[in-house]
Design a protein around this motif. Structure first.
Motif, short mmCIF file in Angstrom:
data_model
loop_
_atom_site.label_atom_id
_atom_site.label_comp_id
_atom_site.label_asym_id
_atom_site.label_seq_id
_atom_site.Cartn_x
_atom_site.Cartn_y
_atom_site.Cartn_z
N MET A 125 0.83 -1.20 0.00
CA MET A 125 0.00 0.00 0.00
C MET A 125 0.85 1.24 0.00
O MET A 125 0.68 2.13 0.80
CB MET A 125 -0.89 0.01 1.24
N SER A 126 1.81 1.20 -0.90
CA SER A 126 2.67 2.39 -0.83
C SER A 126 3.40 2.60 -2.13
O SER A 126 3.39 1.75 -3.01
CB SER A 126 3.68 2.24 0.29
N LEU A 127 4.02 3.75 -2.17
CA LEU A 127 4.89 4.04 -3.30
C LEU A 127 6.19 3.27 -3.10
O LEU A 127 6.70 3.19 -1.99
CB LEU A 127 5.23 5.53 -3.28
N ILE A 128 6.70 2.73 -4.18
CA ILE A 128 7.97 2.02 -4.12
C ILE A 128 9.10 3.05 -4.22
O ILE A 128 9.01 3.98 -5.01
CB ILE A 128 8.07 1.06 -5.32
N ALA A 129 10.14 2.87 -3.41
CA ALA A 129 11.30 3.76 -3.50
C ALA A 129 12.01 3.50 -4.82
O ALA A 129 12.26 2.35 -5.19
CB ALA A 129 12.24 3.51 -2.34
N MET A 130 12.32 4.57 -5.54
CA MET A 130 12.96 4.41 -6.84
C MET A 130 14.41 4.88 -6.76
O MET A 130 14.76 5.72 -5.94
CB MET A 130 12.23 5.23 -7.90
N GLN A 131 15.24 4.31 -7.61
CA GLN A 131 16.64 4.68 -7.64
C GLN A 131 17.03 5.00 -9.07
O GLN A 131 16.66 4.27 -9.99
CB GLN A 131 17.50 3.52 -7.11
N LYS A 132 17.76 6.10 -9.25
CA LYS A 132 18.27 6.40 -10.58
C LYS A 132 19.63 5.74 -10.73
O LYS A 132 20.43 5.74 -9.80
CB LYS A 132 18.38 7.89 -10.81
N VAL A 133 19.86 5.15 -11.88
CA VAL A 133 21.16 4.51 -12.11
C VAL A 133 21.72 4.93 -13.45
O VAL A 133 20.99 5.39 -14.33
CB VAL A 133 21.07 2.95 -12.11
N ALA A 134 23.05 4.80 -13.56
CA ALA A 134 23.71 4.97 -14.84
C ALA A 134 24.35 3.64 -15.21
O ALA A 134 24.91 2.96 -14.35
CB ALA A 134 24.77 6.06 -14.76
N VAL A 135 24.22 3.25 -16.45
CA VAL A 135 24.89 2.05 -16.93
C VAL A 135 25.87 2.49 -18.00
O VAL A 135 25.48 3.13 -18.97
CB VAL A 135 23.89 1.04 -17.53
N ILE A 136 27.14 2.19 -17.76
CA ILE A 136 28.17 2.60 -18.71
C ILE A 136 28.80 1.34 -19.28
O ILE A 136 29.00 0.36 -18.56
CB ILE A 136 29.24 3.46 -17.99
#
Lengths: 651, 156
Positions: free
Chosen positions: A1-12
């Motif tokens: 019942m909640s917003l999921i924590a999101m993570q920004k990533v970079a793929v190099i």
């Protein structure tokens, strides 16, 4: 019942690793790829996938038309999809020469269009010639010769006598030869000398006659018609041949849909590739994914390929994380309602859980019939088993299933079984059902109205309480207390004051004092963000006007009663009409009665479900969300396999 | 038949006829929009039909009001002896659902037409598209409610 924590990533990674990576990400479907400012088309459109998709779609539609495929009403919402493996899809798309099929389709389409044009022309000529069929002279000799004009024409049968008379009067050396006619028209030749052309034309105008230009030919009209018939036969044969060829192509339709889905993947891949930034030998991809999936993705990617590195990064200033809500299975269908309004923005709460209780309760009350509830639940289960459904479709059917089950209970409470009057049932059945009936909305609408408004009050206070809870959770204690807590206190005191006053209870004066205290506190606090004492005071006093909006919101719940009555009274009317038809004709009367009952109740079910859904949803979106929920989040759209005709089985 | 009964039936007539007329009008407005959208993409028929049906409820509300008045005066059994004043009251009670239904169905039809165009461009947003015309319908529901409450409270 909640917003999921999101993570920004970079793929190099190294350029060679790019395609396998995109493939992997598309398969995994966990990451939304953000466009990078340096991203641009990498290969100058070697293949125009969008054009392929357009051509394939048109070809599939053409073959569907040729095969006479008609989608049913249900299918237009949930088309059937075949499950196949990704490998098979790629293989078919590569080996199958779909371009040839499309070329053939285009050729046949053009030929058929030409034939249709030609046939139209031939038929028009034939229609023109038909009235003149009995004339045994070649058409060319009917155009007149030196000093004589012959005009073919037609008139309405009624004016013929007048016309003959007038032609004798106006033309000294003229003649009107009637050659035939049908129900409405008479066909004739008007023959005149050169010098009297003007007079002949004047006749045409006077009598509003139609001039007919016959085709030129060395043949007689009859022979010409014969020849046209021959040509028409030939075109019909050609058309048949082309249609036959077209029918032969229908078998390719399935493979065309595979090709379509294959290029849909390719196109999505291209669009994703354009969001990457590149150097000569390397690329960088940035995107969002659920935080809890980061370590798995990182491990997966870096193990598969040593030339790839995955790194969590900070979002750009002002960049908003995409919103993904997650609820325990039983609540998932209700995300549909939340998404109608919009996903929560980061830091906001997910209202799905709280709304689900109210939604299902209101839905059940609006329908409130045991029979309708059972049928609705049955239909939902049936379509869940038989249809290929999208995520949204599954959720909707689950919602209707829950709604149907809840409706059964609501129906028991309101004593409604296909709107049959319980008094008319045998006492052995009607008795127990009647003792389970707590409210009769048709006989006593006032009680149900009060219940509806009370439910509204409960939901509104719940909304305010949720707002209070959320502010407290975010450590905005004062905002929570002033903007939500005080209002709850004030509204409850006001309602209790009203109730006790109406019932003449002694506690009345206590609640009046509490309500006044609440009002005073609101006046003191609601202007706290304004500058200057005067502005604070004015906006504090004006805030009390919000009470009227709460009143309006509560009254809005009266629709529960109205919809409940709509369902049961229309059901009653259907039963009454069915009862009338029963005695109308012996035996057949019973058949008519059955038809009226089935069609009528199904119809009532459909419009009532639509009404129940729409109005229950509206109460959530407007009255409930208005108290505590703002939405405004951007829904998480992961890069994944999207298909139109097939479902790709996971590896 | 008393004049009171005749007046009560006028109330029922008013409710049924105006609700139905409004719905017919509203649906025709939405249907014109639907025809245009379907000519481009007949596959949207299902979604468009849902939106098209929305202004149709006022006809039912009007009928419901009429039926409620008919029940009240017991017209099935030939009609009760309704005094003049009660007949006038029932006539008045038929007006809210009839008039509110008539006007709101027309405007709901226009809102539905707008939603049909919305669906034409964004077929995935059916949920939002349905809510817009439903906002208009609220006022027909209130009219129906006023009629029902009046009829059930009127003493004959």
């Amino acid at each position: 019942m909640s917003l999921i924590a999101m993570q920004k990533v970079a793929v190099i990674g190294h350029l060679d690793s790019r395609e396998p990576l995109l493939n992997f990400l598309q398969e995994a479907g966990v990451m939304q790829i953000s466009p990078l400012p340096l991203g641009r088309p990498t290969s100058p459109a070697a293949e125009n996938f969008e054009l392929y998709l357009m051509e394939l779609k048109a070809a599939i539609a053409a073959l569907d038309t040729a095969a006479g495929v008609k989608k049913s009403f249900i299918e237009s919402f949930a088309p059937y999809k075949e499950t196949i493996s990704e490998e098979f899809l790629r293989q078919t798309a590569k080996e199958f020469n779909w371009r040839e099929v499309i070329a053939s389709l285009n050729r046949i389409g053009n030929e058929l269009a030409n034939l249709k044009n030609l046939e139209g022309k031939l038929l028009a000529d034939r229609r023109l010639l038909l009235p003149f069929a009995k004339i045994g002279v070649p058409l060319d000799s009917l155009r007149g010769r030196a000093q004589i004009v012959i005009i073919a024409g037609s008139c309405r049968g009624k004016v013929l006598a007048n016309l003959i008379q007038a032609s004798k009067e106006k033309l000294t050396a003229g003649h009107l030869e009637v050659v035939g006619g049908d129900k409405t028209k008479t066909y004739f030749f008007l023959i005149a000398t050169d010098s009297e052309i003007a007079a002949a034309n004047a006749l045409f105008e006077e009598f509003n006659l139609e001039k007919i230009v016959l085709p030129s030919s060395k043949l007689t009209p009859a022979a010409e018609i014969n020849q046209l018939d021959g040509l028409l036969k030939k075109t019909a044969a050609e058309r048949k041949a082309f249609n036959h060829e077209l029918a032969g192509l229908i078998k390719h339709k399935k493979r065309l849909t595979y090709a379509y889905d294959y290029y849909l993947q390719k196109n999505d891949e291209r669009l994703a590739r354009e969001r990457l930034a590149h150097t000569e030998r390397s690329f960088i991809l940035t995107g969002w994914l659920p935080k809890k999936q980061l370590s798995k993705l990182k491990a997966d990617l870096e193990q598969r390929d040593k030339l790839i590195a995955v790194q969590p990064i900070e979002p750009e200033p002002g960049e908003q994380a995409p919103s993904l809500i997650e609820n325990p299975g039983i609540f998932t269908p209700f995300e549909l309602i939340t998404k109608i309004f919009g996903s929560p923005s980061p830091g906001d709460m997910d209202p799905t859980g709280p709304l689900s209780f109210f939604f299902i309760l209101f839905f059940a009350l609006c329908l409130s019939d045991v029979g309708y509830g059972l049928i609705l639940a049955g239909i939902a289960v049936y379509y869940q088993r038989t249809l290929t459904l999208s995520e949204g479709g599954k959720n909707l059917l689950n919602l209707l299933l829950w709604g149907g089950i809840a409706t059964v209970f609501a129906g028991i409470i309101t004593g409604s079984y296909f709107a049959v009057s319980l008094d008319s049932l045998p006492p052995a059945i009607g008795g127990p059902l009647k003792s389970a009936q707590l409210i009769d909305p048709v006989k006593n609408p006032l009680n149900m109205l009060i219940i509806s408004l009370l439910l509204g009050l409960v939901q509104i206070i719940t909304g305010l309480a949720l707002g209070f809870y959320w502010k407290v959770r975010n450590r905005e204690y004062l905002n929570g207390l002033f903007d939500y807590g005080l209002w709850i206190f004030f509204l409850l005191s006001l309602v209790l004051y009203g109730v006790t006053a109406a019932l003449g209870m002694e506690t009345n004066s206590l609640f009046s004092r509490l309500a006044m205290a609440g009002a005073a506190l609101l006046v003191l606090t609601q202007g706290r963000n304004e500058r200057g004492l005067l502005k604070k005071a004015v906006s504090g006093i004006l805030s009390l006007y919000r009470t009227t909006s709460f009143l309006g919101d509560t009254l809005s719940y009266s629709r529960l009663l109205a919809l409940m009555m709509t369902t049961s009274i229309i059901g009653m009317v259907i039963n009454i009409i069915a009862d009338l038809t029963r005695g109308s004709v012996p035996i057949i009367g019973y058949i008519i009665m059955a038809a009226v009952l089935i069609v009528g109740h199904l119809f009532n079910l459909v419009i009532s479900v639509l009404g129940a859904f729409v109005h229950s949803a509206r109460l959530q979106l407007v009255e409930f969300f208005g108290k505590f929920y703002e939405g405004g989040g951007k829904a998480f759209k992961p890069f994944r396999r999207e298909t139109a005709y097939t479902i790709i089985s996971p590896k | 038949m008393t004049i009171g009964l005749a007046l009560a039936l006028f109330g029922a007539t008013f409710a049924a006829v105006f609700g139905a007329m409004g719905s017919a009008w509203g649906i025709s407005i939405a249907a014109e929009a639907a025809g245009g959208v379907l000519s481009e993409d007949p596959e949207k028929f299902g979604k468009v039909l849902v939106l098209l049906a929305l202004p149709g409820t006022q006809g039912f509300y009007g009928f419901l009001g009429a039926f409620y008045i008919m029940l009240k005066v017991y017209i099935v059994g030939g009609g009760a002896a309704i005094p003049l004043s009660a007949g006038l009251q029932l006539l008045a009670a038929g007006i809210p659902v009839g008039l509110a239904g008539f006007v709101s169905a027309y405007y709901q039809g226009r809102a539905s037409a707008a939603s049909i165009f919305f669906i034409a461009k964004r077929p995935d947003e059916l949920g939002k598209a349905i809510i817009l015309p439903a906002m208009v319908e609220t006022y027909a529901v209130l009219g129906l409610l006023a009629t029902i409450l009046m009829v059930s409270w009127i003493k004959i």
